[in-house]
Scaffold this active site. Sequence first.
Site, mmCIF file in Angstrom:
data_model
loop_
_atom_site.group_PDB
_atom_site.id
_atom_site.type_symbol
_atom_site.label_atom_id
_atom_site.label_comp_id
_atom_site.label_asym_id
_atom_site.label_seq_id
_atom_site.Cartn_x
_atom_site.Cartn_y
_atom_site.Cartn_z
ATOM 1 N N LYS A 85 0.863 -1.181 0.000
ATOM 2 C CA LYS A 85 0.000 0.000 0.000
ATOM 3 C C LYS A 85 0.900 1.232 0.000
ATOM 4 C CE LYS A 85 -3.895 1.851 2.771
ATOM 5 N NZ LYS A 85 -4.761 1.572 3.941
ATOM 6 N N SER A 160 -9.654 1.552 2.983
ATOM 7 C CA SER A 160 -8.818 2.358 2.114
ATOM 8 C C SER A 160 -7.741 1.571 1.365
ATOM 9 C CB SER A 160 -8.116 3.456 2.937
ATOM 10 O OG SER A 160 -7.238 2.868 3.879
ATOM 11 N N SER A 184 -9.677 -0.763 7.226
ATOM 12 C CA SER A 184 -9.169 -0.660 5.854
ATOM 13 C C SER A 184 -8.486 -1.896 5.285
ATOM 14 C CB SER A 184 -8.195 0.516 5.756
ATOM 15 O OG SER A 184 -8.919 1.702 5.662
HETATM 16 N N1 GLN Z 1 -12.954 3.861 6.570
HETATM 17 C C1 GLN Z 1 -12.224 4.288 7.718
HETATM 18 C C2 GLN Z 1 -11.841 5.732 7.572
HETATM 19 O O1 GLN Z 1 -12.125 6.288 6.582
HETATM 20 C C3 GLN Z 1 -11.053 3.391 7.970
HETATM 21 C C4 GLN Z 1 -9.811 3.809 7.283
HETATM 22 C C5 GLN Z 1 -8.640 2.934 7.631
HETATM 23 O O2 GLN Z 1 -8.757 1.921 8.318
HETATM 24 N N2 GLN Z 1 -7.463 3.376 7.207
HETATM 25 O O3 GLN Z 1 -11.273 6.309 8.426
#
Ligand code: GLN
Length: 500
Positions: A85, A160, A184
Site C-alpha cells: 500500500k 482504504s 481498511s
Molecule cells: N474507513 C475508515 C476511515 O475512513 C477506515 C480507514 C482505515 O482503516 N485506514 O477512516
Amino acid sequence: MSLPTPPARSDSARAIADAVRSGETTAADTVAAALGRIDDTNPRLNAFIDIFHQRASEQAKAIDTRVASGEGKNLPLAGVPIALKDNICLGWGRTTCASRMLEDYRSPFTATAAQRLINAGAIVVGKANLDEFAMGASGEHSVFGASKNPWDESRTCGGSSSGSACAVAAGLVPIALGSDTGGSIRQPASHTGTVGFKPTYGRVSRWGLVAFASSLDQIGPFATSVDDAALVYAIIAGTDPNDLTSSARSVDDQGDPLATTDAAAPDSQPLRIGVPRFAQSGGNHPAVDGALKAATAALANAGAEIVEVDLPHADHAIAAYYLIAPAEASSNLARFDGVRYGHRAESPADLEDLFVRSRTEGFGPEVRRRIMLGTHILSSGYYDAYYLTALKARRLIAGDYTRLLEGEDDASRCDALLMPPAPGPAFKLGDKLDDPLALYLEDIYTAGVSLAGLPAITIPAITSEVDGVTLPTGVQLVGAHWQEAKLLRLARVLEQSLPA
Ligand code: GLN
C-alpha cells in the site's frame, strides 16, 4: 476454498517460494509473469500507482543467485512478488499516500514490515492504490482515481487499502500489505473475496507507515488463504526498536502460527464462538446475513458452540472513531506544511499564505474534512465535550470486547467473535461518494474492534448474485489481544469448513 473466475487466482505465496527454492522455477520468471499480468490488467483495474519493472527484475535475479549458491534455501518468501500500500515507505520509488501533497515524495528509508518481507526473499513489484492518506472506504478518495473491483469493474474494492485488495483479488500478486486504522484491511478483503488480517495493535511495527491515527494504525496482509496470511504475519510481527509502541511480547508459536493444527489448545473444549446481536440487527444487505449464516453453520459443523452475545456500547463505535481518528489525523498531518515535506504552493505572498495554499492545494476534500473536524474537536472549549467523551466511549467499547474474549469466567469466555466486516457487499463506484456518512457507516463492524486494538481477520464466506453479478462476501473473526496464532488457526478451521 475456491472461488469462481473472475477473478483469476495466483499461486499461493507458499507454493511460489517452494518452487523457487527447489529450483522448479526461478524468481526471475515468477516476477516477469507477475509484471506481465500487471501490465495487462492495471490500465483497467488501477490497482497500482507505481510499478517497479527494472528494480523488481534485478532483485529477482539476485534471489535466483542466492538460491543457486545455496544461501537462499531458507528464504520463506523466495521470489514471491508482493505489493505495498502506498502509505508504506520504501527506500526507492515514490511514497505518495495517493495525495497530491506527496505526489513526488521519495522516502529515504524502507518501513520495517516491508524490509522484513524483502529480507525474507519477497520482491516488491509495485505500490498499491489507496484512499488519500488511508482515509476512506472505497478507494475513491485517491488522487490517482479509484481501483476497480475485479469481480465487477463498475464497483469499488472497498478501502482504504483498495489497490492491495484489488491486486490480490485479481491474481496479480499472491500477497500484499495494507494498513487498517478502522477497517481498511478487513472491509476491502470482504468486498474482493480475499483474506485480510489486522493483527493486535502494536504487534507489527508502524515505523515507515505514514501516520493517520497513531493509536489505531496497524499494518497487515492480504492473501488468498489463511495459510499465506499467517506466513506473512509471522515474518512482519514482532518488536522494533524504531517503534516504541511495537510490543516486546514474544510472537507465539514463532515461525509458523499454524504449526498446531487444532484451533484452540490441543486439550481443547469445544470452541465457543460469540455472534454479537448488534451485527444481526436488520440493517445488513441480505448477502451479509447470508455470509454470517454460512459461517455460523460451518463453524457449528466443525464442532463449535455458537452463542449470541451483546456488545452494549457497539452502537457508539462510529461516533467515537470519527472523533478520535480525525483528532489524531489533524495532529499527524500538521507536518505537511509546504516547508518540510510535500507540495509547496508557487510564489507565496508570505509564510501564512505558503502554509494555507500548500495545504489547500495538496490535500483532497476528505482529508481536509478530517483535519477540520479533528482541529475543531481538539480546540479549547470543545476538547472535553468531544475528544474526552470519545476517549471514555472508547474505553467502554473496548471493555465490551475484552469482557467477552478475555473474561475470567472459563464457561462464558468466547474463543472468537464472528461478525460481518461491513454491512453490505461491494457497492457501485460513485454510489456513496457524495455522502460522507454513508461511507463512514461502512466501518460499523470494524471501527469498534480497532478502538479495542484487537486482532481480526476477514475470510471469504460466500459468493452470491447481487443485481445480476456474482460478488463475494466475507466474515470477520475477532480474537483476544496477542492471540493471533489461535485466531489464525480458528480462521483456518472456518476456511476449511465453508463449502467450496
Ligand atoms: N474507513 C475508515 C476511515 O475512513 C477506515 C480507514 C482505515 O482503516 N485506514 O477512516
